[in-house]
Design a protein around this motif. Structure first.
Motif, PDB file in Angstrom:
ATOM      1  N   TYR A   1       0.791  -1.227   0.000  1.00 17.87           N
ATOM      2  CA  TYR A   1       0.000   0.000   0.000  1.00 17.87           C
ATOM      3  C   TYR A   1       0.826   1.282   0.000  1.00 17.87           C
ATOM      4  O   TYR A   1       0.300   2.365  -0.233  1.00 17.87           O
ATOM      5  CB  TYR A   1      -0.948   0.024   1.206  1.00 17.87           C
ATOM      6  CG  TYR A   1      -0.274  -0.174   2.540  1.00 17.87           C
ATOM      7  CD1 TYR A   1       0.356   0.874   3.202  1.00 17.87           C
ATOM      8  CD2 TYR A   1      -0.277  -1.420   3.157  1.00 17.87           C
ATOM      9  CE1 TYR A   1       0.979   0.694   4.418  1.00 17.87           C
ATOM     10  CE2 TYR A   1       0.332  -1.615   4.385  1.00 17.87           C
ATOM     11  CZ  TYR A   1       0.951  -0.560   5.017  1.00 17.87           C
ATOM     12  OH  TYR A   1       1.561  -0.746   6.227  1.00 17.87           O
ATOM     13  N   SER A   2       2.117   1.198   0.273  1.00 15.52           N
ATOM     14  CA  SER A   2       2.937   2.402   0.342  1.00 15.52           C
ATOM     15  C   SER A   2       3.292   2.901  -1.052  1.00 15.52           C
ATOM     16  O   SER A   2       3.606   2.118  -1.958  1.00 15.52           O
ATOM     17  CB  SER A   2       4.218   2.121   1.132  1.00 15.52           C
ATOM     18  OG  SER A   2       5.069   3.254   1.122  1.00 15.52           O
ATOM     19  N   THR A   3       3.239   4.213  -1.229  1.00  9.23           N
ATOM     20  CA  THR A   3       3.616   4.844  -2.497  1.00  9.23           C
ATOM     21  C   THR A   3       4.943   5.591  -2.378  1.00  9.23           C
ATOM     22  O   THR A   3       5.298   6.361  -3.267  1.00  9.23           O
ATOM     23  CB  THR A   3       2.524   5.820  -2.955  1.00  9.23           C
ATOM     24  OG1 THR A   3       2.365   6.862  -1.963  1.00  9.23           O
ATOM     25  CG2 THR A   3       1.194   5.105  -3.130  1.00  9.23           C
TER      26      THR A   3
ATOM     27  N   ILE B   1      -7.017   1.985   4.246  1.00 13.80           N
ATOM     28  CA  ILE B   1      -7.721   2.076   2.967  1.00 13.80           C
ATOM     29  C   ILE B   1      -7.568   0.774   2.198  1.00 13.80           C
ATOM     30  O   ILE B   1      -8.533   0.244   1.627  1.00 13.80           O
ATOM     31  CB  ILE B   1      -7.188   3.266   2.146  1.00 13.80           C
ATOM     32  CG1 ILE B   1      -7.482   4.587   2.858  1.00 13.80           C
ATOM     33  CG2 ILE B   1      -7.822   3.278   0.754  1.00 13.80           C
ATOM     34  CD1 ILE B   1      -6.891   5.795   2.155  1.00 13.80           C
ATOM     35  N   TYR B   2      -6.362   0.247   2.178  1.00 16.17           N
ATOM     36  CA  TYR B   2      -6.108  -1.024   1.484  1.00 16.17           C
ATOM     37  C   TYR B   2      -6.933  -2.141   2.110  1.00 16.17           C
ATOM     38  O   TYR B   2      -7.563  -2.945   1.404  1.00 16.17           O
ATOM     39  CB  TYR B   2      -4.617  -1.342   1.544  1.00 16.17           C
ATOM     40  CG  TYR B   2      -4.188  -2.493   0.662  1.00 16.17           C
ATOM     41  CD1 TYR B   2      -3.581  -2.248  -0.563  1.00 16.17           C
ATOM     42  CD2 TYR B   2      -4.378  -3.811   1.054  1.00 16.17           C
ATOM     43  CE1 TYR B   2      -3.171  -3.299  -1.376  1.00 16.17           C
ATOM     44  CE2 TYR B   2      -3.981  -4.858   0.244  1.00 16.17           C
ATOM     45  CZ  TYR B   2      -3.380  -4.605  -0.962  1.00 16.17           C
ATOM     46  OH  TYR B   2      -2.998  -5.647  -1.759  1.00 16.17           O
TER      47      TYR B   2
ATOM     48  N   ASP C   1      -5.169   6.415   7.055  1.00 18.60           N
ATOM     49  CA  ASP C   1      -3.931   5.663   6.868  1.00 18.60           C
ATOM     50  C   ASP C   1      -4.047   4.774   5.629  1.00 18.60           C
ATOM     51  O   ASP C   1      -5.042   4.074   5.457  1.00 18.60           O
ATOM     52  CB  ASP C   1      -3.676   4.805   8.110  1.00 18.60           C
ATOM     53  CG  ASP C   1      -2.283   4.203   8.123  1.00 18.60           C
ATOM     54  OD1 ASP C   1      -1.964   3.446   7.183  1.00 18.60           O
ATOM     55  OD2 ASP C   1      -1.523   4.463   9.063  1.00 18.60           O
ATOM     56  N   PRO C   2      -3.054   4.795   4.734  1.00 19.60           N
ATOM     57  CA  PRO C   2      -3.109   3.958   3.523  1.00 19.60           C
ATOM     58  C   PRO C   2      -3.333   2.482   3.827  1.00 19.60           C
ATOM     59  O   PRO C   2      -3.996   1.786   3.058  1.00 19.60           O
ATOM     60  CB  PRO C   2      -1.747   4.197   2.865  1.00 19.60           C
ATOM     61  CG  PRO C   2      -1.322   5.533   3.336  1.00 19.60           C
ATOM     62  CD  PRO C   2      -1.848   5.657   4.734  1.00 19.60           C
ATOM     63  N   LYS C   3      -2.795   1.998   4.926  1.00 17.27           N
ATOM     64  CA  LYS C   3      -2.991   0.600   5.289  1.00 17.27           C
ATOM     65  C   LYS C   3      -4.455   0.293   5.512  1.00 17.27           C
ATOM     66  O   LYS C   3      -4.976  -0.737   5.064  1.00 17.27           O
ATOM     67  CB  LYS C   3      -2.191   0.282   6.561  1.00 17.27           C
ATOM     68  CG  LYS C   3      -2.373  -1.137   7.073  1.00 17.27           C
ATOM     69  CD  LYS C   3      -1.628  -1.325   8.385  1.00 17.27           C
ATOM     70  CE  LYS C   3      -1.827  -2.733   8.929  1.00 17.27           C
ATOM     71  NZ  LYS C   3      -1.158  -2.912  10.230  1.00 17.27           N
TER      72      LYS C   3
ATOM     73  N   ILE D   1      -4.930   4.438  -3.724  1.00 13.30           N
ATOM     74  CA  ILE D   1      -4.353   5.133  -2.574  1.00 13.30           C
ATOM     75  C   ILE D   1      -3.560   6.347  -3.037  1.00 13.30           C
ATOM     76  O   ILE D   1      -3.614   7.421  -2.411  1.00 13.30           O
ATOM     77  CB  ILE D   1      -3.467   4.159  -1.770  1.00 13.30           C
ATOM     78  CG1 ILE D   1      -4.345   3.097  -1.097  1.00 13.30           C
ATOM     79  CG2 ILE D   1      -2.643   4.900  -0.729  1.00 13.30           C
ATOM     80  CD1 ILE D   1      -3.579   1.980  -0.443  1.00 13.30           C
TER      81      ILE D   1
ATOM     82  N   GLU E   1      -4.288  10.160  -1.861  1.00 16.23           N
ATOM     83  CA  GLU E   1      -3.237  10.995  -1.282  1.00 16.23           C
ATOM     84  C   GLU E   1      -3.093  12.303  -2.048  1.00 16.23           C
ATOM     85  O   GLU E   1      -2.815  13.353  -1.452  1.00 16.23           O
ATOM     86  CB  GLU E   1      -1.912  10.229  -1.275  1.00 16.23           C
ATOM     87  CG  GLU E   1      -1.866   9.095  -0.256  1.00 16.23           C
ATOM     88  CD  GLU E   1      -0.573   8.294  -0.332  1.00 16.23           C
ATOM     89  OE1 GLU E   1      -0.256   7.598   0.642  1.00 16.23           O
ATOM     90  OE2 GLU E   1       0.120   8.379  -1.379  1.00 16.23           O
TER      91      GLU E   1
ATOM     92  N   LYS F   1      -4.993  -1.312  -6.258  1.00 18.40           N
ATOM     93  CA  LYS F   1      -5.360  -0.761  -4.951  1.00 18.40           C
ATOM     94  C   LYS F   1      -4.380   0.346  -4.559  1.00 18.40           C
ATOM     95  O   LYS F   1      -4.784   1.383  -4.009  1.00 18.40           O
ATOM     96  CB  LYS F   1      -5.364  -1.865  -3.890  1.00 18.40           C
ATOM     97  CG  LYS F   1      -6.489  -2.886  -4.038  1.00 18.40           C
ATOM     98  CD  LYS F   1      -6.448  -3.857  -2.878  1.00 18.40           C
ATOM     99  CE  LYS F   1      -7.556  -4.888  -2.941  1.00 18.40           C
ATOM    100  NZ  LYS F   1      -7.419  -5.820  -4.070  1.00 18.40           N
ATOM    101  N   ARG F   2      -3.112   0.133  -4.827  1.00 14.63           N
ATOM    102  CA  ARG F   2      -2.128   1.166  -4.513  1.00 14.63           C
ATOM    103  C   ARG F   2      -2.334   2.398  -5.392  1.00 14.63           C
ATOM    104  O   ARG F   2      -2.098   3.530  -4.942  1.00 14.63           O
ATOM    105  CB  ARG F   2      -0.709   0.610  -4.680  1.00 14.63           C
ATOM    106  CG  ARG F   2       0.355   1.554  -4.145  1.00 14.63           C
ATOM    107  CD  ARG F   2       1.712   0.918  -4.022  1.00 14.63           C
ATOM    108  NE  ARG F   2       2.307   0.622  -5.315  1.00 14.63           N
ATOM    109  CZ  ARG F   2       3.610   0.425  -5.493  1.00 14.63           C
ATOM    110  NH1 ARG F   2       4.433   0.466  -4.466  1.00 14.63           N
ATOM    111  NH2 ARG F   2       4.093   0.152  -6.686  1.00 14.63           N
TER     112      ARG F   2
END
Length: 291
Positions: free
Chosen positions: A149-151, A204-205, A200-202, A232, A236, A228-229
């Motif tokens: 999930y991190s960009t 959302i995922y 938090d992106p986590k 996100i 963001e 999914k990312r």
């Protein structure tokens, strides 16, 4: 020369033998496996829950969750059978537990149409234990890794491309409930789609992966982890984008904007017209009296 020829002949016969072929095969497997282990990217550490962690999660579950979900996570229905105090948790997976408990939605203070977000009750260690216990009840989605999930590792060009792709996915699948910029909106039967701005992106995922409340489930078969990312990344970008129009009215769209224009805009004009008319009438009466 004859000795060399004899040695070469023996080696040739050994190479053609079945044992030589097996040895070469094993050597090839060992060599390829060693090269893969040396050159492949680093893998995540083994996060398989221990028996002690599952047992701790069970103890926490019996105290805080079993009243609604049952001692074995099978769910509990009301006496008439029409409503459920809590649904079955068999097969929901660790990701659903991490989302619901980490955001404070669970445990609920009382059953209702919506589980609102509130300060979390459990520590991170206790959340992991609860997730491990529920995951032991049946197979389900696991808690995602940060790389899912991190960009942060995207370049500027990759980020812009991800925002475009994610915006298309979001506008197609999510705006009906969450609004075009994720501000949320009303739902039938007392529910609502919460705002996902600044979330938090986590989480959302995990929400896309597990489908909490009335939200549909976007499994990896429906939306890949990369897609999914991308979503996100789009959300963001909406958090970072300034409101060029000034007061954005929560970004709720034409309903709130139309109501604002009708009540404040037209209401102010009507009030001003009435004031002008009343002031004109008083001025006319005063002139007649003076005459």
């Amino acid at each position: 020369m004859r000795l060399l020829n004899r040695s070469a002949g023996r080696l040739s016969r050994h190479r053609r033998g079945p044992v030589a072929g097996l040895v070469l095969l094993l050597l090839g497997l060992v060599l390829s496996g060693g090269l893969y282990a040396a050159l492949s990217p680093a893998q995540a550490e083994n996060t398989e829950p221990t028996a002690a962690q599952v047992e701790k999660g069970r103890e926490l579950f019996l105290v805080g969750c079993a009243f609604c979900h049952g001692q074995n996570g099978q769910g509990i229905s009301t006496k008439d059978g029409d409503n459920q105090l809590g649904p079955s948790l068999v097969g929901v997976g660790a990701a659903a537990v991490d989302f619901q408990v980490s955001t404070g939605r669970m445990p609920m203070t009382q059953p209702g149409a919506q589980a609102p977000r509130k300060p979390e009750v459990y520590t991170d260690e206790e959340v992991d234990a609860l997730a491990a216990f529920v995951a032991s009840l049946g197979p389900g989605p696991a808690i995602p890794d940060e790389q899912d999930y991190s960009t942060a590792d995207l370049s500027d060009e990759e980020r812009q491309e991800a925002i475009v792709r994610g915006g298309q996915i979001f506008l197609t699948n999510c705006t009906a409930c969450h609004n075009f910029d994720g501000s949320g909106g009303a739902m039938p039967r007392g529910g609502y789609a919460p705002t996902i701005r600044g979330v938090d992106p986590k989480h959302i995922y995990e929400a896309m992966l597990t489908g909490p409340q009335n939200m549909p489930t976007f499994s990896n078969g429906n939306l890949t982890p990369d897609e999914k990312r991308d979503v996100i990344a789009y959300l963001e970008s909406t958090d970072e984008e300034p409101s060029y129009g000034g007061f954005g009215l929560g970004g709720l769209g034409p309903v709130s904007e139309g109501m604002f224009a009708w009540l404040l805009g037209l209401g102010s004009l009507v009030a001003f017209a009435i004031w002008i008319a009343a002031h004109t009438t008083r001025t006319t009466k005063k002139k007649k009296v003076e005459a």
